[in-house]
Design a protein around this motif. Structure first.
Motif, short mmCIF file in Angstrom:
data_model
loop_
_atom_site.label_atom_id
_atom_site.label_comp_id
_atom_site.label_asym_id
_atom_site.label_seq_id
_atom_site.Cartn_x
_atom_site.Cartn_y
_atom_site.Cartn_z
N VAL A 174 0.86 -1.18 0.00
CA VAL A 174 0.00 0.00 0.00
C VAL A 174 0.89 1.24 0.00
CG1 VAL A 174 -1.89 1.21 1.17
CG2 VAL A 174 -1.64 -1.26 1.46
N CYS B 96 -7.95 -0.88 5.65
CA CYS B 96 -7.26 -1.42 4.48
C CYS B 96 -6.33 -2.55 4.89
CB CYS B 96 -6.48 -0.31 3.78
SG CYS B 96 -5.48 -0.88 2.38
N LEU C 97 -6.28 -6.63 4.09
CA LEU C 97 -5.15 -7.36 3.51
C LEU C 97 -4.71 -8.53 4.37
CD1 LEU C 97 -2.86 -4.51 2.12
CD2 LEU C 97 -3.91 -6.34 0.78
N LEU D 165 -3.05 -2.72 -2.93
CA LEU D 165 -4.29 -1.98 -2.72
C LEU D 165 -3.99 -0.51 -2.49
CD1 LEU D 165 -6.57 -4.05 -0.28
CD2 LEU D 165 -6.62 -4.00 -2.78
N ASP D 166 -4.95 0.36 -2.82
CA ASP D 166 -4.93 1.73 -2.34
C ASP D 166 -5.53 1.73 -0.94
OD1 ASP D 166 -3.84 2.69 -4.70
OD2 ASP D 166 -5.78 3.20 -5.57
N GLU E 64 -9.26 1.08 -0.49
CA GLU E 64 -9.79 -0.16 -1.06
C GLU E 64 -9.82 -1.28 -0.01
OE1 GLU E 64 -8.54 0.31 -5.75
OE2 GLU E 64 -7.14 -0.70 -4.38
N ARG E 65 -10.75 -2.23 -0.22
CA ARG E 65 -10.90 -3.36 0.68
C ARG E 65 -11.15 -4.62 -0.15
NH1 ARG E 65 -9.73 0.68 2.84
NH2 ARG E 65 -10.93 1.93 4.35
N LEU E 66 -10.74 -5.77 0.36
CA LEU E 66 -11.06 -7.04 -0.28
C LEU E 66 -12.48 -7.45 0.10
CD1 LEU E 66 -7.81 -9.09 0.49
CD2 LEU E 66 -8.24 -7.49 -1.40
N ARG F 281 -13.83 -4.54 -9.63
CA ARG F 281 -13.82 -3.55 -8.55
C ARG F 281 -15.15 -2.80 -8.55
NH1 ARG F 281 -9.24 1.14 -8.30
NH2 ARG F 281 -10.23 1.68 -10.28
N ARG G 169 -4.29 -6.08 -9.74
CA ARG G 169 -3.67 -5.80 -8.45
C ARG G 169 -2.90 -6.97 -7.87
NH1 ARG G 169 -5.67 -1.17 -6.22
NH2 ARG G 169 -6.11 0.29 -7.89
N ILE H 86 -12.83 -6.28 -5.47
CA ILE H 86 -12.25 -5.28 -4.57
C ILE H 86 -13.29 -4.18 -4.43
CG2 ILE H 86 -10.53 -3.43 -4.44
CD1 ILE H 86 -8.55 -5.36 -5.78
N HIS I 42 -13.93 -0.25 -3.63
CA HIS I 42 -13.16 0.99 -3.71
C HIS I 42 -14.03 2.17 -3.29
CE1 HIS I 42 -10.92 4.09 -6.44
NE2 HIS I 42 -10.47 4.12 -5.20
#
Length: 250
Positions: free
Chosen positions: A8, A20, A24, A80-81, A84-86, A111, A132, A162, A164
């Motif tokens: 990140v 975030c 991860l 990831l930014d 962002e989340r998984l 996304r 990503r 993802i 966002h």
């Protein structure tokens, strides 16, 4: 499951970084944060979550991310930014998949992009495929100032997601449009690309029509219109500012 390192880049992301990194950590046992000298408590929060933090003055989107790659312990990297989340389906995919057996160097995912807590499939917001997940020994980031992407010839795709949180609100759409346009304008002005006075209007109107008409932004009501106007503004300013920079530099 393959061993995966998380990556990140941050600058004053104290509102986002904890969620975030916790996202991860569902699939990564190694996380690297490259921080651009944040003035808030981003670094302390990241370290409290177990991330290794590398301090680096901002070099541009692509180069900044590349700084973190040698610090990753595993070949496979999930970038990831901070906003962002998984989603659960991507977590399940990564837990069940041996990435080395796929025969590719990188994997694209879908996304979902949000304005506040709202999302839409119109205006180019979904499915927005992003690359990503990649093998850092076989791929790297394109060395551009804004909106980099992973460069590789062998790419696979999965339909997992993802999430966002692209924009906090409508004002944020236009704030980011101006910020990113200025970054991209500097790169455009320094290139050998020919620029003309009619380019800002052409590219701005084309971006609006692309998102509002071709990608059916009109189906998303005010959200779709505002997103399309933001895309148009970013494109217009990119070319207008590039022309201005060239005039100033003589």
């Amino acid at each position: 499951m393959s061993k995966i390192s998380g990556l990140v880049i941050t600058f004053n992301e104290s509102k986002n970084i904890v969620e975030c990194l916790r996202s991860l950590k569902r699939v990564c046992d190694d996380i690297v944060v490259v921080d651009s000298n944040s003035s808030d408590d981003t670094v302390a929060l990241a370290e409290a979550e177990g991330a290794r933090v590398i301090s680096q003055a901002f070099l541009g989107d692509g180069p900044q991310r590349s700084v973190g790659l040698p610090h990753c312990r595993h070949a496979w990297v999930l970038n990831l930014d901070a906003d962002e989340r998984l989603e659960d389906d991507l977590v399940a995919y990564l837990r069940q998949t041996d990435l080395d057996t796929l025969g590719v160097d990188a994997v694209e995912t879908r996304r979902r992009n949000f304005v506040g807590q709202r999302t839409t499939r119109y205006g180019g917001q979904y499915p927005d495929y992003v690359l990503r997940i990649f093998n850092r020994h076989k791929a790297d980031f394109k060395p551009v100032v804004a909106h980099t992407r992973v460069q590789t010839d062998k790419t696979g795709r999965c339909d997992a997601h993802i999430r966002h949180y692209s924009y906090r609100d409508y004002a944020d759409i236009f704030t980011r449009a101006c910020l990113y346009a200025n970054w991209m304008a500097k790169e455009l002005a320094a290139s050998d690309k020919a620029l003309a006075g009619w380019h800002p209007a052409l590219h701005g109107s084309t971006a609006f029509l692309k998102h509002y008409v071709a990608k059916a932004g009109f189906m998303a009501g005010l959200d779709g219109l505002t997103i399309s106007l933001g895309k148009a503004l970013a494109s217009y300013l990119k070319y207008a500012r590039a022309l201005e920079i060239r005039r100033i530099s003589g």
